[in-house]
Design a protein around this motif. Structure first.
Motif: not given
Length: 182
Positions: A26-28, A35-37, A39-42
């Motif tokens: 789950x991308x916040x 160091x993780x995904x 933003x809106x696209x992710x």
């Protein structure tokens, strides 16, 4: 169990095997870790598989329901030459679908719990699974109570709106008759 199997199958093929979409990540949207995904696209990519899993679960049910309602409405309109009666039948068909959607709110919450658990999305489902796994039963009971009250509130709200808009549907409700009444 259908959302579970569908979610696992989609995760395996689109996430693990073909590496098209992220799976069990789950991308916040607002506060991503460094160091993780994020933003809106992710965030959107991380929710594609859960959205598909959740929507396909209800697609088959509602296609059949809407098809039956449309066929019944066409048959009733063919028998009725009065335009006012046709409008009433069309409105009644639409309100019947709205009632079914409101009644499925509890089932949707249950399916969302499963989808959240499969894809690791933080929410009611993950809270419930973690609390049960840690034997924290007050949190599990509170989560279930919250989900139940939400489903009851949605069902009540839909019934009130449908009852206000169509007296014929309101007359079909199975309510107790007053004592001594006819």
């Amino acid at each position: 169990m259908f959302p579970v199997w569908l979610g696992v199958w989609l995760s395996y093929f689109f996430g693990f095997k073909w590496d098209v979409l992220p799976y069990y990540v789950y991308c916040d949207f607002f506060n991503p870790p460094k160091d993780s995904c994020g933003g809106a696209v992710d965030w959107t990519k991380s929710l594609v598989l859960p959205w598909i899993t959740f929507s396909l679960f209800f697609a088959g049910v509602y296609v059949r329901i809407i098809r039956a309602v449309v066929i019944d409405a066409r048959a009733a309109r063919a028998r009725t030459p009065d335009p006012e009666e046709r409008r009433r039948l069309t409105r009644r068909s639409a309100l019947s679908v709205a009632r079914l959607t409101g009644r499925d709110a509890g089932f949707a919450i249950g399916a969302a719990v499963l989808v959240e658990a499969i894809f690791g999305i933080p929410g009611i489902g993950q809270s419930l699974m973690v609390s049960i796994g840690q034997y924290d039963f007050p949190v599990a009971e509170t989560t279930l109570l919250y989900a139940s009250l939400l489903a009851i509130a949605v069902h009540f709200l839909v019934d009130v709106i449908v009852g206000a808009l169509d007296a014929d549907l309101r007359a079909e409700w199975p309510v107790a008759r007053p004592l001594g009444g006819t």
